[in-house]
Write an enzyme that holds these catalytic residues in place. Structure first.
Site, mmCIF file in Angstrom:
data_model
loop_
_atom_site.group_PDB
_atom_site.id
_atom_site.type_symbol
_atom_site.label_atom_id
_atom_site.label_comp_id
_atom_site.label_asym_id
_atom_site.label_seq_id
_atom_site.Cartn_x
_atom_site.Cartn_y
_atom_site.Cartn_z
ATOM 1 N N ASN A 1 79.968 5.948 -3.191
ATOM 2 C CA ASN A 1 79.643 7.382 -3.168
ATOM 3 C C ASN A 1 78.312 7.567 -3.867
ATOM 4 O O ASN A 1 78.128 7.066 -4.973
ATOM 5 C CB ASN A 1 80.675 8.215 -3.942
ATOM 6 C CG ASN A 1 82.006 8.315 -3.227
ATOM 7 O OD1 ASN A 1 82.167 7.794 -2.132
ATOM 8 N ND2 ASN A 1 82.953 8.977 -3.857
ATOM 9 N N ARG B 1 87.819 9.680 6.459
ATOM 10 C CA ARG B 1 88.371 9.293 5.155
ATOM 11 C C ARG B 1 89.053 10.509 4.532
ATOM 12 O O ARG B 1 88.419 11.550 4.351
ATOM 13 C CB ARG B 1 87.239 8.803 4.241
ATOM 14 C CG ARG B 1 87.690 8.581 2.811
ATOM 15 C CD ARG B 1 86.552 8.121 1.899
ATOM 16 N NE ARG B 1 87.055 7.998 0.550
ATOM 17 C CZ ARG B 1 86.526 8.586 -0.524
ATOM 18 N NH1 ARG B 1 85.434 9.320 -0.423
ATOM 19 N NH2 ARG B 1 87.083 8.438 -1.701
ATOM 20 N N GLU C 1 80.937 8.510 0.587
ATOM 21 C CA GLU C 1 80.529 9.914 0.396
ATOM 22 C C GLU C 1 79.024 9.971 0.233
ATOM 23 O O GLU C 1 78.435 9.183 -0.510
ATOM 24 C CB GLU C 1 81.129 10.549 -0.867
ATOM 25 C CG GLU C 1 82.597 10.839 -0.798
ATOM 26 C CD GLU C 1 83.115 11.528 -2.063
ATOM 27 O OE1 GLU C 1 82.310 12.214 -2.755
ATOM 28 O OE2 GLU C 1 84.299 11.372 -2.357
ATOM 29 N N GLU D 1 86.186 7.088 -7.372
ATOM 30 C CA GLU D 1 85.319 7.362 -8.524
ATOM 31 C C GLU D 1 86.030 7.372 -9.873
ATOM 32 O O GLU D 1 86.135 8.427 -10.523
ATOM 33 C CB GLU D 1 84.610 8.709 -8.345
ATOM 34 C CG GLU D 1 83.614 8.735 -7.228
ATOM 35 C CD GLU D 1 82.738 9.998 -7.251
ATOM 36 O OE1 GLU D 1 82.736 10.718 -8.263
ATOM 37 O OE2 GLU D 1 82.049 10.232 -6.256
ATOM 38 N N HIS E 1 92.605 10.544 -5.262
ATOM 39 C CA HIS E 1 91.408 11.357 -5.397
ATOM 40 C C HIS E 1 91.739 12.473 -6.396
ATOM 41 O O HIS E 1 91.706 13.652 -6.082
ATOM 42 C CB HIS E 1 90.956 11.900 -4.037
ATOM 43 C CG HIS E 1 89.499 12.265 -3.963
ATOM 44 N ND1 HIS E 1 88.653 11.778 -3.003
ATOM 45 C CD2 HIS E 1 88.738 13.070 -4.747
ATOM 46 C CE1 HIS E 1 87.426 12.288 -3.183
ATOM 47 N NE2 HIS E 1 87.459 13.085 -4.239
ATOM 48 N N TYR F 1 74.993 10.390 -4.463
ATOM 49 C CA TYR F 1 74.380 11.700 -4.232
ATOM 50 C C TYR F 1 72.971 11.809 -4.787
ATOM 51 O O TYR F 1 72.115 12.456 -4.209
ATOM 52 C CB TYR F 1 75.241 12.802 -4.861
ATOM 53 C CG TYR F 1 76.556 12.984 -4.148
ATOM 54 C CD1 TYR F 1 76.658 13.853 -3.075
ATOM 55 C CD2 TYR F 1 77.686 12.266 -4.526
ATOM 56 C CE1 TYR F 1 77.861 14.023 -2.397
ATOM 57 C CE2 TYR F 1 78.890 12.427 -3.864
ATOM 58 C CZ TYR F 1 78.971 13.299 -2.804
ATOM 59 O OH TYR F 1 80.146 13.456 -2.126
HETATM 60 C C1 FCB Z 1 82.325 13.494 -5.547
HETATM 61 C C2 FCB Z 1 83.809 13.708 -5.324
HETATM 62 C C3 FCB Z 1 84.124 14.672 -4.198
HETATM 63 C C4 FCB Z 1 83.174 15.856 -4.198
HETATM 64 C C5 FCB Z 1 81.744 15.389 -4.255
HETATM 65 C C6 FCB Z 1 80.730 16.510 -4.204
HETATM 66 O O1 FCB Z 1 82.113 13.016 -6.832
HETATM 67 O O2 FCB Z 1 84.431 12.476 -5.062
HETATM 68 O O3 FCB Z 1 85.464 15.049 -4.297
HETATM 69 O O4 FCB Z 1 83.481 16.683 -5.256
HETATM 70 O O5 FCB Z 1 81.534 14.639 -5.426
#
Ligand code: FCB
Length: 443
Positions: A290, A75, A350, A164, A119, A292
């Site tokens: 995405n 991607r 992500e 995002e 992006h 985290y």
């Molecule tokens: C996400 C972004 C990516 C990167 C990661 C750590 O929010 O999409 O570009 O910065 O975080």
């Protein structure tokens, strides 16, 4: 051994401004990130993406490395001002040729390209005309999407409109830590609506220009948990979830904005014209996810953020970003989206972690990142077992890169970049992902 479904995609993700460099090469116009990163004090150590990983010149070696690792998908994002320097109007053939060569290289090595159209690097020329604060920018985005569809659609079927919108809106227009660096909540909510319009225009443009197109949008998810079982905290979690998750997922997936958030926003709510809600919600083929970490919030009537305050999880393990490592959030988010939104196919577009890396005798060993990937993939696998239509996993990121306001201080790559020499060093996490791809599963 946890086996993933047949045809599961194993890849990595990157973004143009974070890796390409070549900031003004071959006719590229400036983006809002070129401008923003050059304002003293905005980026750690005043770093910028002028050179980044020099991927623009090194893409062949980079794709070869992906192929050596046996990854079957990638991607990446297109820089809008590289292909249309003025945002609208004349295309830059040399910019288009770069992406064409990149796609050919990927396909020659049996790596399936997933292209993100936005992006975060809006052409500065668009910003000068009001940027995402203007409805016209959404229309211009649709034209740009059509250009990319016509240029690459014979070879690329998989497209992601936006990355995002939450981050574009809050980091760019509320907190001002991302380009264009504004702190204007009223404008921010209008911008979020214009981004949704842009998504709608782009989906239509891609349907018109790409046969058998497979189109989606990437949203970030941050599952919200109440700090206690009290009614007040549970309601705070619901409100907070409204403004970080439902506000972004509802328009493309349901064609509506969450009523409770609109009500709470009052005068900050965006202006929505007749027909907009249909425009923002054309059918899509997949949702990019995405993810985290999570947030734990408590009721706090003094907080401007929906009367809720996130609590620091002091005793919990964290990444270098200070983000809590909590793999279950991925299971919770994937099952929730499936349940509440009757979601189409989902890709994790992500997931990954920044940790401190050191080169020792020419190698980089990163057990914490391996552990992060393993535990999150385990949570994703559990979600699949429970019915989530997860079709692929893109690790953030292929290379260490320019991490926005943190500059080069945070390393997310599974491949280490020695910036002074641009040497790439495969980390143990890359070997872990390669092994997962080879076996289509993890131990
Ligand atoms: C996400 C972004 C990516 C990167 C990661 C750590 O929010 O999409 O570009 O910065 O975080």
């Amino acid at each position: 051994m946890l086996k993933f479904p047949n045809g599961f995609l194993w890849g990595t993700a990157t973004a143009a401004y974070q890796i390409e460099g070549a900031c003004d090469a071959d006719g590229k116009g400036p983006s809002i990130w070129d401008t923003f990163s050059h304002i003293p004090g905005k980026i750690e150590r005043n770093e910028n993406g002028d050179v980044a990983c020099d991927h623009y010149h090194r893409y062949r070696q980079d794709v070869a490395l992906m192929a050596d690792l046996g990854l079957n998908a990638y991607r990446f994002s297109v820089s809008w001002p590289r292909v249309i320097p003025g945002g609208t109007g004349a295309a830059n053939q040399q910019g288009l040729d770069f992406y064409s060569r990149l796609v050919d290289e990927l396909l020659a090595r049996k790596i399936r390209p997933y292209i993100t159209l936005y992006h975060w690097d809006l052409p500065q020329a668009m910003e000068d005309r009001g940027g995402w604060g203007e409805r016209d920018t959404a229309r211009a985005f649709g034209e740009y999407a059509g250009l990319m569809g016509r240029t690459l659609g014979d070879r690329v079927k998989d497209w992601i409109t936006l990355n995002e919108p939450l981050a574009s809106t809050t980091a760019g227009y509320v907190f001002g830590m991302h380009a264009p660096g504004k702190q204007d909540p009223l404008l921010a909510f209008q911008v979020s609506h214009h981004l949704n319009l842009a998504h709608g225009h782009a989906v239509r443009a891609l349907r018109a220009t790409v046969s058998n197109s497979h189109v989606g949008i990437t949203e970030v998810s941050m599952p919200i948990y109440p700090a206690s079982d009290s009614e007040a905290d549970r309601d705070a979690a619901r409100r907070y979830d409204g403004v970080v998750n439902r506000w972004y997922w509802d328009p493309p997936l349901r064609g509506s904005y969450p009523a409770d958030v609109i009500e709470r926003l009052g005068p900050l709510a965006p202006k929505i014209e007749d027909g907009d809600l249909e425009l923002v919600s054309p059918p899509i083929d997949f949702l990019g996810h995405n993810s985290y970490s999570r947030a734990v919030v408590k009721d706090d009537p003094t907080s401007l953020l929906m009367g809720a305050t996130p609590l620091p999880q002091d005793d919990k393990p964290k990444t270098e970003m200070g983000w809590e490592v909590y793999p279950d959030h991925l299971y919770d988010a994937l099952t929730r989206i499936t349940r509440d939104y009757n979601a189409p196919d989902i890709y994790i577009t992500e997931n990954g972690a920044a940790f401190h890396d050191a080169v020792v005798d020419g190698t980089v060993t990163d057990p914490q990142r391996v552990d992060y990937l393993r535990t999150h993939l385990t949570a994703a696998h559990r979600a699949i077992q429970d019915g989530v239509k997860l079709r692929g996993y893109f690790c953030w990121s292929f290379l260490d890169n320019f991490e926005w306001s943190f500059g080069y201080s945070k390393r997310f790559g599974i491949v280490y970049v020695d910036y002074p020499t641009q040497q790439r060093i495969v980390k143990s996490s890359a070997r872990f992902l390669a092994e997962a791809a080879r076996r289509n599963g993890i131990e």
